[in-house]
Design an enzyme around this catalytic site. Structure first.
Site, PDB file in Angstrom:
ATOM      1  CG  HIS A   1       1.030   5.372   3.994  1.00  7.89           C
ATOM      2  ND1 HIS A   1       0.135   5.094   4.960  1.00  7.89           N
ATOM      3  CD2 HIS A   1       2.025   4.079   4.220  1.00  7.89           C
ATOM      4  CE1 HIS A   1       0.445   4.091   5.743  1.00  7.89           C
ATOM      5  NE2 HIS A   1       1.479   3.369   5.213  1.00  7.89           N
TER       6      HIS A   1
ATOM      7  CG  HIS B   1      -0.285  -0.143   2.502  1.00 13.23           C
ATOM      8  ND1 HIS B   1      -0.062  -1.583   2.803  1.00 13.23           N
ATOM      9  CD2 HIS B   1      -0.032   0.652   3.592  1.00 13.23           C
ATOM     10  CE1 HIS B   1       0.425  -1.426   4.117  1.00 13.23           C
ATOM     11  NE2 HIS B   1       0.571  -0.028   4.496  1.00 13.23           N
TER      12      HIS B   1
HETATM   13  P1  5GP Z   1       1.450   0.392   7.326  1.00  9.70           P
HETATM   14  O1  5GP Z   1       2.043   0.583   8.586  1.00  9.70           O
HETATM   15  O2  5GP Z   1       1.467  -1.261   7.138  1.00  9.70           O
HETATM   16  O3  5GP Z   1       2.338   1.029   6.138  1.00  9.70           O
HETATM   17  O4  5GP Z   1       0.067   1.051   7.265  1.00  9.70           O
HETATM   18  C1  5GP Z   1      -0.942   0.608   7.373  1.00  9.70           C
HETATM   19  C2  5GP Z   1      -2.061   1.671   7.377  1.00  9.70           C
HETATM   20  O5  5GP Z   1      -3.553   1.000   7.144  1.00  9.70           O
HETATM   21  C3  5GP Z   1      -2.187   2.343   8.710  1.00  9.70           C
HETATM   22  O6  5GP Z   1      -2.133   3.849   8.471  1.00  9.70           O
HETATM   23  C4  5GP Z   1      -3.627   2.172   9.380  1.00  9.70           C
HETATM   24  O7  5GP Z   1      -3.964   3.096   9.875  1.00  9.70           O
HETATM   25  C5  5GP Z   1      -4.199   1.647   8.038  1.00  9.70           C
HETATM   26  N1  5GP Z   1      -5.429   0.523   8.275  1.00  9.70           N
HETATM   27  C6  5GP Z   1      -5.222  -0.549   9.128  1.00  9.70           C
HETATM   28  N2  5GP Z   1      -6.501  -1.166   9.166  1.00  9.70           N
HETATM   29  C7  5GP Z   1      -7.308  -0.269   8.239  1.00  9.70           C
HETATM   30  C8  5GP Z   1      -8.616  -0.471   8.233  1.00  9.70           C
HETATM   31  O8  5GP Z   1      -9.149  -1.574   8.239  1.00  9.70           O
HETATM   32  N3  5GP Z   1      -9.348   0.369   7.259  1.00  9.70           N
HETATM   33  C9  5GP Z   1      -8.380   1.391   6.708  1.00  9.70           C
HETATM   34  N4  5GP Z   1      -9.153   2.265   5.907  1.00  9.70           N
HETATM   35  N5  5GP Z   1      -7.098   1.589   7.177  1.00  9.70           N
HETATM   36  C10 5GP Z   1      -6.857   0.808   7.927  1.00  9.70           C
END
Ligand code: 5GP
Length: 139
Positions: free
Chosen positions: A100, A98
């Site tokens: 950001h 993903h």
């Molecule tokens: P990572 O740390 O893996 O780069 O970021 C994961 C992101 O996914 C985090 O910013 C978190 O807030 C977001 N996130 C986690 N679970 C969900 C969810 O169920 N729905 C949405 N819309 N975002 C999520």
């Protein structure tokens, strides 16, 4: 069952979807770092960027390219930080690639991406040459 993001793709859990096509989808982050914080994902589950096939990578970048100005304009941002946490040690919590898109505002108190990796190494010229050669040979 798949990752939480696959569940969003499948419509099993709700999300504020802002863009969708055959290969990719974008939705608001549930814990936004700024208004408009958006995640862009391939619909199929790949853990890391390294796992994404070329054709999907092309589509993913096209969606990012499309969404960055849309997100910035929607929240009247001055700029944005666009980044992937690529692997657990880099802070990736959801094992589904993903991107950001974090809108940034003058005086928002945040920092540049240079602050993410701990103490900067002090590398000699020959070490830099070796590293460059190693990367080039794999490119
Ligand atoms: P990572 O740390 O893996 O780069 O970021 C994961 C992101 O996914 C985090 O910013 C978190 O807030 C977001 N996130 C986690 N679970 C969900 C969810 O169920 N729905 C949405 N819309 N975002 C999520």
């Amino acid at each position: 069952m798949g990752t939480i993001f696959t569940q969003i793709v499948e419509g099993e859990i709700p999300a504020r979807i802002v863009y969708e096509d055959e290969t990719t989808v974008a939705f608001l982050d549930a814990n936004p770092l700024a208004p408009g914080h958006t995640l862009v994902i391939p619909k199929d589950e790949y853990e890391r960027l390294n796992d994404v096939p070329d054709d999907v990578a092309t589509e993913l970048y096209a969606t990012i390219h499309r969404l960055v100005p849309a997100v910035e304009e929607a929240v009247d941002a001055d700029a944005s930080t666009v980044a992937f946490n690529n692997g657990e040690e880099a802070g990736q919590e959801v094992p589904h690639v993903h991107c950001h898109i974090v809108p940034r505002f003058e005086g928002d108190g945040g920092g540049p991406i240079h602050g993410i990796a701990g103490e900067a190494p002090d590398l000699a010229d020959d070490e830099l040459d070796d590293i460059a050669d190693e990367i080039e040979s794999r490119s």
